[in-house]
Write an enzyme that holds these catalytic residues in place. Structure first.
Site, PDB file in Angstrom:
ATOM      1  N   LYS A 150      70.958   2.581  15.358  1.00  0.00           N
ATOM      2  CA  LYS A 150      71.482   2.270  16.699  1.00  0.00           C
ATOM      3  C   LYS A 150      71.130   3.341  17.710  1.00  0.00           C
ATOM      4  O   LYS A 150      70.966   3.058  18.898  1.00  0.00           O
ATOM      5  CB  LYS A 150      72.999   2.100  16.636  1.00  0.00           C
ATOM      6  CG  LYS A 150      73.417   0.884  15.839  1.00  0.00           C
ATOM      7  CD  LYS A 150      74.909   0.683  15.880  1.00  0.00           C
ATOM      8  CE  LYS A 150      75.287  -0.352  14.857  1.00  0.00           C
ATOM      9  NZ  LYS A 150      76.618  -0.896  15.030  1.00  0.00           N
ATOM     10  N   GLU A 182      80.574   6.911  21.531  1.00  0.00           N
ATOM     11  CA  GLU A 182      80.368   6.172  22.770  1.00  0.00           C
ATOM     12  C   GLU A 182      81.679   6.134  23.509  1.00  0.00           C
ATOM     13  O   GLU A 182      82.749   6.164  22.884  1.00  0.00           O
ATOM     14  CB  GLU A 182      79.963   4.715  22.466  1.00  0.00           C
ATOM     15  CG  GLU A 182      78.495   4.492  22.479  1.00  0.00           C
ATOM     16  CD  GLU A 182      78.095   3.064  22.166  1.00  0.00           C
ATOM     17  OE1 GLU A 182      78.957   2.170  22.073  1.00  0.00           O
ATOM     18  OE2 GLU A 182      76.881   2.850  22.008  1.00  0.00           O
ATOM     19  N   HIS A 222      86.247  -6.249  15.785  1.00  0.00           N
ATOM     20  CA  HIS A 222      84.828  -6.099  16.130  1.00  0.00           C
ATOM     21  C   HIS A 222      83.929  -7.066  15.371  1.00  0.00           C
ATOM     22  O   HIS A 222      82.723  -6.877  15.298  1.00  0.00           O
ATOM     23  CB  HIS A 222      84.344  -4.661  15.895  1.00  0.00           C
ATOM     24  CG  HIS A 222      85.228  -3.624  16.502  1.00  0.00           C
ATOM     25  ND1 HIS A 222      85.516  -3.600  17.838  1.00  0.00           N
ATOM     26  CD2 HIS A 222      85.897  -2.582  15.958  1.00  0.00           C
ATOM     27  CE1 HIS A 222      86.317  -2.588  18.088  1.00  0.00           C
ATOM     28  NE2 HIS A 222      86.584  -1.966  16.958  1.00  0.00           N
ATOM     29  N   LYS A 249      82.760 -11.177  14.995  1.00  0.00           N
ATOM     30  CA  LYS A 249      82.806 -12.412  15.777  1.00  0.00           C
ATOM     31  C   LYS A 249      83.539 -13.530  15.034  1.00  0.00           C
ATOM     32  O   LYS A 249      83.399 -13.668  13.829  1.00  0.00           O
ATOM     33  CB  LYS A 249      81.370 -12.856  16.075  1.00  0.00           C
ATOM     34  CG  LYS A 249      80.626 -11.828  16.924  1.00  0.00           C
ATOM     35  CD  LYS A 249      79.133 -11.969  16.806  1.00  0.00           C
ATOM     36  CE  LYS A 249      78.461 -10.762  17.445  1.00  0.00           C
ATOM     37  NZ  LYS A 249      77.044 -10.657  17.063  1.00  0.00           N
TER      38      LYS A 249
END
Ligand code: ADP
Length: 466
Positions: free
Chosen positions: A124, A211, A246, A248
């Site tokens: 990532k 983040e 987190h 779906k």
């Protein structure tokens, strides 16, 4: 479109199980390609085994998940069965660059992007770097390097600069694992330690990065498709904001309630990024959207669970496109059938509901056992992708708890939501607990019906559990 570069595929092995293996076999069947399944001992009665022309037991004596992770054994089976190509599905080895490379080395085509692209996208941090390079906005963050003490020091500095909340993320993570939200500086040390150990055991690398944690965001992602000749298009976006932890739960194409300007900007950013990466086959660029701003978070160099909703609204069979591309066909060939970007015009709306054997009343605890009664939905506008759908089917506790994907398609979003509700009501599943009533509650909720959901919608909406 005869061309010397074409290398037809006659036989495909799917290195996966369950619904995605069946999805791949169906696509192959329609192309006249022979199919090979692998199955673990735990899956010996599973339907995917019987949907292929040939099936081979793998992972004898190993833990059930390991059966689908044994690179050498799977490649041995592939060679013995004489396959030309392997489709990895999603999960398991689908984003494993070593596997893609091993396939290439043994002269078996990996149906996915080339291995160096799989490698970059599996990281990532590297993917964000690429995004930055082509001017695509990313969530502010920092990569943590060095030993535990050094990592903590950098994390404290980031927290002091940005304040909370922040998110600790596994560099090689997936499926929402290896992530920790940190709201107070005092929680940093333990969050880092637990994220790193989870990342190490789940992904084989303890590399993490930080983040800024964005509150109240939507998850919007773009479907990409590229051929081996440098042609690349997007197939518009999906809204995957309805998530739990987190992960779906419901996906929609196209995204309802998204301005045309934002939609275009996000799709353009995805294509820029994919071009820079030298992307081919099917893949997805994922973004978080907050107001009028969007931020790239990661790319998935594989087919996704929710590819179905894009297929419904564009009419493009993504699995068959992947196979044709691996054979060397260009996007604009009749075999793939995408003459230009402008030729892809989404029509109507599709909503995918992931029906799982989880108990919403008990913190979504996975349930296992024998299905004692099964009646599925059908009718105009309903597509079911799945397996295990029969009485006496055995649900294993060792694998993902997704039972069947229900995809509702209608000319309008409202129509697709109504169709989805109708389909859920038609289901009768006994013997194992399912999330069917919970999904119905989500579809009935005004926030869902007006396209106002965000990634923490389920967590922050207790009435969905009634
Ligand atoms: P994974 O690869 O495990 O699926 P992603 O990076 O794709 O992880 O993120 C999964 C989900 O986690 C996103 O859809 C979103 O809900 C949440 N998420 C990820 N990054 C952030 C962030 N910086 N701020 C808020 N939520 C985030």
């Amino acid at each position: 479109m005869a061309s010397p570069a074409l290398r037809p595929i006659q036989k495909v092995l799917c290195a996966n199980r369950g619904e995605i293996a069946i999805r791949v076999f169906r696509a192959c069947n329609e192309l006249g390609i022979r199919t090979v399944a692998i199955y673990s001992d735990e899956d010996r009665t599973h339907e995917h085994r019987h949907k292929a022309d040939e099936a081979y037991l793998v992972g004898r004596g190993k833990r059930p998940v390991e059966a689908y992770l044994g690179i050498d054994e799977i490649l041995d089976v592939a060679e013995r069965a004489g396959v030309d190509a392997i489709h990895p599905g999603y999960g398991f080895l689908s984003e494993n660059a070593d596997f893609a490379e091993a396939c290439e080395r043994r002269g078996i085509r990996f149906i996915g992007p080339r291995s160096p692209v799989v490698r970059t996208m599996g990281d990532k941090v590297a993917a964000k770097e690429l995004a930055r390079k082509v001017g695509v906005p990313v969530v502010p963050g920092v990569t943590l390097e060095g030993d535990d003490a050094r990592v903590l020091e950098q994390a404290r500095a980031f927290f002091a600069q940005h304040g909370g909340p922040i998110l600790v993320k596994a560099a090689h993570g997936g499926g929402g694992r290896g992530m920790r939200v940190v709201r107070e500086a005092a929680e940093l040390e333990s969050a880092l330690a637990s994220a790193r150990s989870e990342a190490k055991s789940a992904f084989g690398s303890s590399a993490v990065f930080l983040e800024k944690f964005l509150e109240r965001v939507r998850h919007i992602e773009v479907q990409l498709l590229g051929d081996l000749h440098g042609n690349l298009v997007h197939l518009h976006e999906r809204d995957c904001s309805v998530q739990r932890r987190h992960q779906k739960v419901i996906e929609i194409a196209p995204a309802p309630n998204l301005s045309q300007q934002l939609r275009t900007a996000i799709c353009d950013a995805a294509v820029r990024l994919a071009r820079e990466a030298g992307y081919s086959s099917a893949g997805t660029a994922e973004f978080l959207v907050s107001g009028d701003s969007f931020y790239f978070i990661e790319c998935n160099a594989r087919l996704q669970v929710e590819h179905t909703v894009t297929e419904q609204v564009t009419g493009v069979d993504l699995v068959q496109s992947q196979i044709r591309i691996a054979e060397g066909y260009r996007l604009d060939s009749p075999q793939v059938g995408i003459p230009s970007q402008d030729a892809i015009v989404p029509r109507g709306f599709a909503v995918q509901l992931r029906v799982t054997t989880e108990d919403p009343a008990n913190n979504f605890m996975p349930d296992a056992g024998i299905i004692t009664a099964w009646r599925a939905a059908t009718g105009f506008g309903i597509r079911l992708d799945g397996s295990n759908g029969y009485t006496m089917a055995r649900i294993s506790p060792y694998y993902d708890s997704m039972l069947v994907k229900v995809i509702a398609y209608a000319p309008t979003f409202e129509g697709a939501v109504m169709k989805g509700q109708r389909a859920l009501r038609e289901f009768r599943i006994r013997g194992v607990k399912t999330n069917l009533p919970f999904l119905e509650n989500v579809l009935r909720h005004p926030a869902f019906q007006s396209g106002q959901t965000y990634t923490r919608f389920i967590d922050e909406t207790p009435e969905l559990f009634k």
